[in-house]
Motif scaffolding. Structure first.
Motif, short mmCIF file in Angstrom:
data_model
loop_
_atom_site.label_atom_id
_atom_site.label_comp_id
_atom_site.label_asym_id
_atom_site.label_seq_id
_atom_site.Cartn_x
_atom_site.Cartn_y
_atom_site.Cartn_z
N THR A 137 0.92 -1.23 -0.04
CA THR A 137 0.11 -0.16 0.00
C THR A 137 0.75 1.53 0.12
OG1 THR A 137 -1.81 -1.33 1.07
CG2 THR A 137 -1.85 1.17 1.42
N LYS A 138 1.87 1.34 0.84
CA LYS A 138 2.71 2.49 1.02
C LYS A 138 3.91 2.46 -0.08
CE LYS A 138 6.29 4.13 4.00
NZ LYS A 138 7.16 4.28 5.16
N ASN A 139 4.63 1.33 -0.33
CA ASN A 139 5.79 1.34 -0.93
C ASN A 139 5.46 1.03 -2.52
OD1 ASN A 139 7.26 1.57 1.29
ND2 ASN A 139 7.17 -0.85 1.55
N ARG A 140 4.63 0.45 -2.89
CA ARG A 140 4.41 0.30 -4.45
C ARG A 140 3.19 1.30 -4.94
NH1 ARG A 140 5.09 -4.37 -7.67
NH2 ARG A 140 4.00 -3.99 -9.65
N PHE A 141 2.13 1.26 -4.04
CA PHE A 141 1.17 2.42 -4.66
C PHE A 141 1.17 3.68 -4.08
CE2 PHE A 141 -0.83 -2.29 -4.63
CZ PHE A 141 -0.54 -2.18 -5.94
#
Length: 433
Positions: A137-141
């Motif tokens: 959720t944080k690192n990819r999107f």
């Protein structure tokens, strides 16, 4: 007289209008929100904009969609960026699956996130409900949205994660019953997301300390079930070796309140249990119970075929009928269905393969490499083996008298009437007996 109040309501975008996405959109639209749904399927969009649901067998959904359409609180588009631009809150419920090598397949959600990033505006809250590997959720999107939009994550737009925790055929009920787990990138994100769900779903909340905790909790639920089903399947095979009836064992053992033995079966399918454990396995949990359970449960199709072979010797040129293309009862969903594994096995064994599933058309069944067969077809008199894979309600009244040549019935879900089948001179086999 219908009064259009949509312009005075807060705007919400729901990106992905499958079973869960459409249900969420319809519930929100009936609970004080103006909802813009988006999906890549034009046929889905057309139906929703006519006040119709493309999802069947979901109690209450048809009426919610119709009500929202009449009240002008639900509309749909194929333009994700447009839906995002019109909304202050954006819910993402686009599927993430695994490919044939069990690597995570992000193609659909990556595309949706890029679209959202082009439409998101300052002050928006983005909530992911799709089950994701911890950290995505944080690192990819989140970072991708920040990069494309030029907005600052946590300051210019807010980010939260709240996993869907529902079951097909009872999604609306589950939304009301199960607590909503919510995690945020920061305190403001968590506060905004929690306030939204309190109004939109009127359910209990479990606020957790981070996005990663919320992500981890959903995958852990699925791993728990996969591991316990694998245990039941392992014990069932051992019970057979010892001449013990596993159904009796389960009833006796579970009379003790700390015992929760699951039921064994021919395999595990669907969007969740066979897929989400790989979100841990591919992140480093590649030893121990989690990967071992995947092996045990996927091997149940092999085990089932071996039981059939013992009963009828060679499967070459035998007429085999599988009941249920779907992965489980009363749901039209072939994803990771055990039937697909059985089809591969039986094809290798040179069997003549037939499939019956009242929820699928003949052309749909043919696409999966099997010959469709109606239970009213005279050809059922030529069937040598019946394998029950998904116990649809239609199968509760099967007349096995018509299966004149049938030598063996493998009850892969332990649901059929053993006495009725054996009384006809047909050998009855099940998992764990």
């Amino acid at each position: 007289m219908i009064i259009d109040q949509s312009h005075s309501l807060p705007n919400v975008a729901v990106v992905g209008l499958g079973k869960i996405g459409l249900t969420l959109a319809a519930v929100f639209a009936n609970n004080g929100f103006n909802v813009f749904g988006s999906d890549i399927n034009k046929d889905v969009i057309t139906l929703i904009n006519q006040g119709k649901s493309h999802i069947k067998n979901e109690p209450g959904l048809d009426q919610l969609v119709l009500n929202a359409h009449k009240n002008k609180t639900l509309s749909a588009t194929t333009a994700n960026s447009k839906a995002a631009a019109q909304s202050n809150i954006i819910i993402v419920i686009v599927p993430v699956l695994v490919d044939e090598q069990n690597n995570v397949d992000y193609q659909f959600i990556d595309r949706a996130v890029q679209d959202i990033a082009k439409g998101v505006k300052k002050g928006s809250l983005i909530i992911f409900e799709t089950t994701l590997p911890p950290g995505d959720t944080k690192n990819r999107f989140g970072k991708k949205i920040e990069e494309i939009s030029g907005l600052s994550l946590g300051d210019d737009f807010y980010l939260a994660y709240s996993p869907e925790r529902v079951y097909s055929n009872r999604i609306i009920q589950d939304l009301q019953t199960y607590p909503k787990v919510v995690g945020g990138i920061n305190k403001k994100s968590l506060e905004l997301a929690s306030n939204f769900y309190k109004k939109a779903l009127n359910c209990k909340l479990i606020e957790v300390s981070s996005l990663e905790t919320a992500e981890f909790s959903k995958v852990a639920e699925c791993v728990y079930r996969d591991v316990n089903i694998a245990l039941a399947n392992e014990l069932a095979q051992f019970a057979e070796e010892k001449g013990v009836n596993m159904s009796e064992v389960i009833e006796a053992s579970n009379s003790q309140p700390y015992s929760h033995l699951h039921s064994p079966g021919i395999g595990v399918g669907g969007h969740c249990i066979p897929i989400y454990p790989y979100f841990f396995i591919n992140k480093g949990l590649n030893r121990g119970l989690t990967p071992l359970s995947r092996q045990i449960n996927d091997n149940m199709a092999n085990y089932a075929i071996s039981k059939v072979e013992k009963g009828v010797e060679s499967l070459k040129d035998k007429n085999i009928l599988i009941l249920g293309l779907s992965y489980r009862e009363n749901v039209k969903e072939p994803t990771k269905s055990t039937t697909l594994l059985l089809i591969d096995q039986l094809r290798d064994k040179k069997a003549n393969l037939f499939v019956n599933d009242p929820l699928f058309t003949d052309s749909e069944i043919i696409k999966y490499g099997a010959t469709p067969l109606s239970l009213k077809d005279k050809l059922i008199t030529e069937i040598d083996v019946v394998i029950l894979q998904a116990y649809h309600q239609e199968y509760s009244s099967i007349d096995f008298n018509k299966f004149n040549k049938c030598k063996l019935v493998l009850d892969g879900r332990n649901k059929l009437n053993e006495n009725e089948i054996t009384r006809l001179g047909i050998k009855y086999e099940r998992i764990g007996s």
